[in-house]
Design a protein around this motif. Structure first.
Motif, PDB file in Angstrom:
ATOM      1  N   ALA A   1       0.844  -1.192   0.000  1.00  0.00           N
ATOM      2  CA  ALA A   1       0.000   0.000   0.000  1.00  0.00           C
ATOM      3  C   ALA A   1       0.877   1.239   0.000  1.00  0.00           C
ATOM      4  O   ALA A   1       1.935   1.267   0.649  1.00  0.00           O
ATOM      5  CB  ALA A   1      -0.916   0.023   1.219  1.00  0.00           C
TER       6      ALA A   1
ATOM      7  N   ASP B   1      -1.078   6.712   1.042  1.00  0.00           N
ATOM      8  CA  ASP B   1      -2.495   7.059   1.038  1.00  0.00           C
ATOM      9  C   ASP B   1      -3.404   5.838   1.042  1.00  0.00           C
ATOM     10  O   ASP B   1      -4.628   5.964   0.936  1.00  0.00           O
ATOM     11  CB  ASP B   1      -2.821   7.931  -0.176  1.00  0.00           C
ATOM     12  CG  ASP B   1      -2.537   7.226  -1.506  1.00  0.00           C
ATOM     13  OD1 ASP B   1      -1.981   6.094  -1.488  1.00  0.00           O
ATOM     14  OD2 ASP B   1      -2.867   7.798  -2.569  1.00  0.00           O
TER      15      ASP B   1
ATOM     16  N   ARG C   1      -3.486   3.461  -1.241  1.00  0.00           N
ATOM     17  CA  ARG C   1      -3.749   2.919  -2.577  1.00  0.00           C
ATOM     18  C   ARG C   1      -2.901   1.682  -2.816  1.00  0.00           C
ATOM     19  O   ARG C   1      -1.746   1.604  -2.404  1.00  0.00           O
ATOM     20  CB  ARG C   1      -3.431   3.963  -3.651  1.00  0.00           C
ATOM     21  CG  ARG C   1      -4.274   5.219  -3.588  1.00  0.00           C
ATOM     22  CD  ARG C   1      -5.509   5.132  -4.416  1.00  0.00           C
ATOM     23  NE  ARG C   1      -5.252   4.977  -5.825  1.00  0.00           N
ATOM     24  CZ  ARG C   1      -6.139   5.284  -6.774  1.00  0.00           C
ATOM     25  NH1 ARG C   1      -7.316   5.780  -6.432  1.00  0.00           N
ATOM     26  NH2 ARG C   1      -5.854   5.104  -8.037  1.00  0.00           N
ATOM     27  N   VAL C   2      -3.494   0.711  -3.504  1.00  0.00           N
ATOM     28  CA  VAL C   2      -2.819  -0.534  -3.840  1.00  0.00           C
ATOM     29  C   VAL C   2      -2.756  -0.649  -5.360  1.00  0.00           C
ATOM     30  O   VAL C   2      -3.787  -0.586  -6.032  1.00  0.00           O
ATOM     31  CB  VAL C   2      -3.565  -1.747  -3.249  1.00  0.00           C
ATOM     32  CG1 VAL C   2      -2.950  -3.058  -3.741  1.00  0.00           C
ATOM     33  CG2 VAL C   2      -3.552  -1.687  -1.724  1.00  0.00           C
ATOM     34  N   ASP C   3      -1.546  -0.785  -5.869  1.00  0.00           N
ATOM     35  CA  ASP C   3      -1.344  -0.933  -7.317  1.00  0.00           C
ATOM     36  C   ASP C   3      -0.469  -2.155  -7.527  1.00  0.00           C
ATOM     37  O   ASP C   3       0.752  -2.071  -7.512  1.00  0.00           O
ATOM     38  CB  ASP C   3      -0.695   0.337  -7.890  1.00  0.00           C
ATOM     39  CG  ASP C   3      -0.543   0.271  -9.398  1.00  0.00           C
ATOM     40  OD1 ASP C   3      -1.153  -0.618 -10.024  1.00  0.00           O
ATOM     41  OD2 ASP C   3       0.198   1.105  -9.956  1.00  0.00           O
TER      42      ASP C   3
ATOM     43  N   LEU D   1      -9.490  -4.676   1.758  1.00  0.00           N
ATOM     44  CA  LEU D   1      -9.333  -3.867   0.555  1.00  0.00           C
ATOM     45  C   LEU D   1     -10.705  -3.552  -0.021  1.00  0.00           C
ATOM     46  O   LEU D   1     -11.633  -4.363   0.076  1.00  0.00           O
ATOM     47  CB  LEU D   1      -8.507  -4.602  -0.503  1.00  0.00           C
ATOM     48  CG  LEU D   1      -7.085  -5.035  -0.156  1.00  0.00           C
ATOM     49  CD1 LEU D   1      -6.395  -5.573  -1.407  1.00  0.00           C
ATOM     50  CD2 LEU D   1      -6.294  -3.907   0.465  1.00  0.00           C
TER      51      LEU D   1
ATOM     52  N   ALA E   1     -10.068   1.582  -8.971  1.00  0.00           N
ATOM     53  CA  ALA E   1      -9.105   1.783  -7.882  1.00  0.00           C
ATOM     54  C   ALA E   1      -9.244   0.690  -6.831  1.00  0.00           C
ATOM     55  O   ALA E   1     -10.329   0.146  -6.607  1.00  0.00           O
ATOM     56  CB  ALA E   1      -9.319   3.145  -7.237  1.00  0.00           C
ATOM     57  N   ILE E   2      -8.123   0.378  -6.189  1.00  0.00           N
ATOM     58  CA  ILE E   2      -8.120  -0.483  -5.013  1.00  0.00           C
ATOM     59  C   ILE E   2      -7.421   0.289  -3.903  1.00  0.00           C
ATOM     60  O   ILE E   2      -6.340   0.849  -4.105  1.00  0.00           O
ATOM     61  CB  ILE E   2      -7.374  -1.804  -5.255  1.00  0.00           C
ATOM     62  CG1 ILE E   2      -8.003  -2.592  -6.405  1.00  0.00           C
ATOM     63  CG2 ILE E   2      -7.370  -2.653  -3.988  1.00  0.00           C
ATOM     64  CD1 ILE E   2      -7.282  -3.892  -6.696  1.00  0.00           C
ATOM     65  N   ARG E   3      -8.038   0.301  -2.737  1.00  0.00           N
ATOM     66  CA  ARG E   3      -7.422   0.986  -1.598  1.00  0.00           C
ATOM     67  C   ARG E   3      -7.657   0.155  -0.336  1.00  0.00           C
ATOM     68  O   ARG E   3      -8.562  -0.686  -0.292  1.00  0.00           O
ATOM     69  CB  ARG E   3      -7.999   2.386  -1.437  1.00  0.00           C
ATOM     70  CG  ARG E   3      -9.385   2.425  -0.860  1.00  0.00           C
ATOM     71  CD  ARG E   3     -10.069   3.742  -1.062  1.00  0.00           C
ATOM     72  NE  ARG E   3     -10.804   3.736  -2.324  1.00  0.00           N
ATOM     73  CZ  ARG E   3     -11.678   4.665  -2.671  1.00  0.00           C
ATOM     74  NH1 ARG E   3     -11.870   5.712  -1.898  1.00  0.00           N
ATOM     75  NH2 ARG E   3     -12.328   4.584  -3.815  1.00  0.00           N
TER      76      ARG E   3
END
Length: 286
Positions: free
Chosen positions: A73, A76, A78-80, A116, A123-125
């Protein structure tokens, strides 16, 4: 919206149970994407999947291969991660929000057992970090979260919890006190725990006159053989839908603001609750 405002309309949700393969983040993300499509076919806007579904709830694998089982992560949240590509693609294609469990590695090195949120924007967060860690394995592997979280979707406020969080009445009550209408609980209950599995989340629903959406894995091998029972509970703690103890399944239910309103009018525990539960305790000696 105001924290205590009634939702503007119904919301169809889904709770899934499926078997995750230990360490196969890519494959498990693909399974999650397939279940998103199943939920969407039933009209769901929201799908809840089990605790640690991406790496699978399997402490030996989580311990042996943290680099392969964790997702990173950003600061912030966010997961990319390219291994998860199928999931946001499915969420965008079907207009479904997916809530599922993952092992998350933060920039400061913390590892958390997290929820998640994959949304239709692609988006994935990280939505929430589990606060109550259960047993020696979780306490060795993870750091606890330090705050609650609420998902806002189509005017519904939905508190986030993970498995053992839901065993504590205070956790669900904190969500309800913040104005939530429901409580989402990705979980990992093993064979032999059916009584507690079916009691805790029904109780959290009735305690707080809110809907509860409970997701749980199936399959695995002892001592991590899971017992399904995915369910949606109404604000009186009745199961609207409940899955079997075995086999992949997606259960769907529609959350209705009029039922929420009528139950809260008839059972006003949230408004009648004493702020200090009677103050200091008296000791009566006999």
């Amino acid at each position: 919206m105001d924290a205590h405002e009634e939702p503007p309309g119904p919301l169809t949700v889904a709770a899934a149970q499926a078997e995750a393969v230990p360490g196969d983040v890519t494959g498990n993300a693909g399974t999650a994407a397939r279940l998103v499509a199943t939920a969407a076919a039933g009209g769901a806007r929201l799908l809840v999947l089990p605790e640690l579904f991406l790496p699978a709830y399997h402490p030996p694998t989580l311990r042996a291969d943290p680099a392969g089982t964790d997702v990173a992560a950003g600061p912030d949240g966010r997961v990319d991660d390219p291994r998860l590509a199928a999931l946001p693609r499915a969420a965008a294609e079907h207009g479904v929000v997916a809530v599922l469990g993952a092992a998350v590695r933060w920039p400061d090195g913390r590892r958390t057992c997290s929820v998640l949120v994959a949304d239709p924007s692609g988006a994935i967060r990280v939505g929430y970090d589990k606060q109550h860690l259960c047993g020696p394995d979780e306490n060795e592997l993870f750091m606890p979260g330090d705050r609650g979280a609420t998902l806002s979707l189509d005017g519904w406020l939905l508190g986030l919890g993970v498995c053992y969080d839901g065993c504590f009445p205070e956790h669900g009550r904190a969500a309800a006190a913040g104005g939530t209408h429901g409580y989402l609980c990705p979980s990992g209950y093993v064979e032999g725990s059916q009584h507690r599995r079916d009691l805790y989340y029904a109780a959290r629903a009735l305690d707080n006159t809110m809907y509860v959406v409970f997701a749980n894995p199936v399959g695995g091998t002892d001592p991590w053989r899971f017992n399904g029972g995915a369910a949606v509970y109404d604000p009186e703690g009745r199961p609207v839908r409940r899955a079997a103890d075995t086999g992949e399944e997606v259960v769907l239910a529609t959350l209705r603001p009029e039922l929420l309103r009528s139950v809260r009018a008839e059972h006003p525990m949230l408004t009648d609750r004493l702020p200090h539960q009677g103050g200091p305790r008296a000791v009566i000696t006999v």
